[in-house]
Every structure is written in C-alpha cells, then in structure tokens.
Write a protein that holds these residues in place. Structure first.
Motif, mmCIF file in Angstrom:
data_model
loop_
_atom_site.group_PDB
_atom_site.id
_atom_site.type_symbol
_atom_site.label_atom_id
_atom_site.label_comp_id
_atom_site.label_asym_id
_atom_site.label_seq_id
_atom_site.Cartn_x
_atom_site.Cartn_y
_atom_site.Cartn_z
ATOM 1 N N ALA A 85 0.828 -1.204 0.000
ATOM 2 C CA ALA A 85 0.000 0.000 0.000
ATOM 3 C C ALA A 85 0.862 1.254 0.000
ATOM 4 O O ALA A 85 0.524 2.253 -0.628
ATOM 5 C CB ALA A 85 -0.923 -0.008 1.210
ATOM 6 N N LEU A 86 1.999 1.209 0.682
ATOM 7 C CA LEU A 86 2.879 2.386 0.716
ATOM 8 C C LEU A 86 3.606 2.590 -0.606
ATOM 9 O O LEU A 86 3.702 3.707 -1.111
ATOM 10 C CB LEU A 86 3.891 2.248 1.849
ATOM 11 N N VAL A 87 4.123 1.515 -1.178
ATOM 12 C CA VAL A 87 4.908 1.643 -2.408
ATOM 13 C C VAL A 87 4.017 1.948 -3.604
ATOM 14 O O VAL A 87 4.294 2.851 -4.383
ATOM 15 C CB VAL A 87 5.725 0.355 -2.663
ATOM 16 N N GLU A 91 1.549 8.823 -5.038
ATOM 17 C CA GLU A 91 0.739 9.676 -5.906
ATOM 18 C C GLU A 91 1.521 10.203 -7.101
ATOM 19 O O GLU A 91 0.978 10.334 -8.207
ATOM 20 C CB GLU A 91 0.180 10.849 -5.094
ATOM 21 N N ALA A 92 2.803 10.475 -6.922
ATOM 22 C CA ALA A 92 3.619 10.986 -8.035
ATOM 23 C C ALA A 92 3.741 9.941 -9.147
ATOM 24 O O ALA A 92 3.677 10.276 -10.327
ATOM 25 C CB ALA A 92 4.995 11.384 -7.522
ATOM 26 N N LEU A 93 3.917 8.665 -8.768
ATOM 27 C CA LEU A 93 4.013 7.617 -9.779
ATOM 28 C C LEU A 93 2.676 7.403 -10.485
ATOM 29 O O LEU A 93 2.638 7.155 -11.681
ATOM 30 C CB LEU A 93 4.472 6.307 -9.134
ATOM 31 N N VAL A 94 1.595 7.492 -9.748
ATOM 32 C CA VAL A 94 0.277 7.275 -10.345
ATOM 33 C C VAL A 94 -0.010 8.358 -11.372
ATOM 34 O O VAL A 94 -0.427 8.078 -12.498
ATOM 35 C CB VAL A 94 -0.811 7.233 -9.243
ATOM 36 N N ALA A 102 -1.189 2.595 -11.141
ATOM 37 C CA ALA A 102 -2.286 2.217 -10.244
ATOM 38 C C ALA A 102 -2.969 0.940 -10.727
ATOM 39 O O ALA A 102 -3.282 0.051 -9.926
ATOM 40 C CB ALA A 102 -3.301 3.352 -10.147
ATOM 41 N N TRP A 103 -3.205 0.827 -12.049
ATOM 42 C CA TRP A 103 -3.825 -0.389 -12.578
ATOM 43 C C TRP A 103 -2.919 -1.601 -12.396
ATOM 44 O O TRP A 103 -3.383 -2.695 -12.085
ATOM 45 C CB TRP A 103 -4.199 -0.215 -14.052
#
Length: 154
Positions: A85-87, A91-94, A102-103
């Motif tokens: 959940a942390l990795v 939000e920056a990667l998403v 995210a998918w």
C-alpha cells in the motif's frame, strides 16, 4: 574535540566486545555467588506445581498444528499488504504514468489475494478448518427464578 583513530567498524567492535564481556561477567558472578544445594525435589521436573504423569511424548490432536500453520501462513502473507500500500500508493508515480501504475498495482494485488483465497479454499475443501463439535449437554438444573424474569435481559 578529540580525534579518534578508530573507524566506525572499530567502534562497533568495541560495543560488541563490551556486550559480550558484560554478559560473561554477569553469568560468572552469578555462578560464584549463588548457593548450590541440589536435592531430589529441586531436580524434579516442574509442571505447574503438579507431579508429572507419564511421558512427555503424549499424543495431541494434529488439527491444532495444522490450524496454527495455516494461521501463520496467512498472517505472514497479510503483512505484505502494508508495504504494498505504501509503495504502490505513491501519488507521483500514479499521476506520472497516467494511472498505469495504479492499474498495475491493483492487478498485482488482486492476483496476490486470489492466491491467498485459493489457499484458503484448498484448506477448507480438505477439511482442515472443520472441527468436531462436542455434543450439547442439557442442564438438569432447575432454577427457583422463573424463566420469564430472564426475557427482559435477552
């Protein structure tokens, strides 16, 4: 300020040697200070204040062992959900990957949970989670208080 000629590993070695010296000195001091008067009662096996009966190699229900293993397996696997959940919740990667990250994360976690569910279904199907219930005993006690008095508490 005093300059040290020791590296960081040298300081670590001094701490380890100090800990070992402290433990050894403590054990030796307790060995020489304590009284040593063994007798038959002190040398017997202590089992919660009761005398031991029979061998320690007694039989027990194997289901306790299997349920404990299943619990540990699922408990350890669930621990992996928190770092995930942390990795994968970065939000920056998403936003930077246009939601592909995210998918990917959600697909990977559903596969992981699916494998856990298959393991649980297998254990359930094999009957490892079924317990034999003892027969219900009907109490023969007759109370002086009428049964209607208990209905307001139910």
């Amino acid at each position: 300020m005093i300059e040290s000629n020791l590296s960081e590993f040298g300081v670590l070695l001094i701490f380890i040697l100090g800990a070992l010296l402290f433990a050894v000195v403590g054990l030796l001091a307790s060995r020489f200070i304590r009284p040593n008067r063994p007798n038959f009662e002190k040398l017997t096996t202590y089992e919660s204040g009761e005398d031991t009966v029979g061998s320690a190699w007694g039989q027990f229900n194997l289901r306790f062992y299997i349920v404990a293993l299943i619990f540990i397996l699922f408990e350890v696997e669930i621990i992996y959900l928190f770092p995930w959940a942390l990795v994968f919740g970065d939000e920056a990667l998403v936003r930077g990957t246009d939601w592909q990250w995210a998918w990917f994360a959600m697909t990977e976690m559903f596969i992981f949970i699916g494998v856990l569910a298959l393991g649980l279904a297998y254990a359930w199907r094999k009957g490892y989670l079924d317990w034999v219930r003892p027969p219900q005993k009907v109490a023969s006690f007759k109370s002086k208080i009428p049964a209607e008095a208990y209905k307001k508490y139910l």
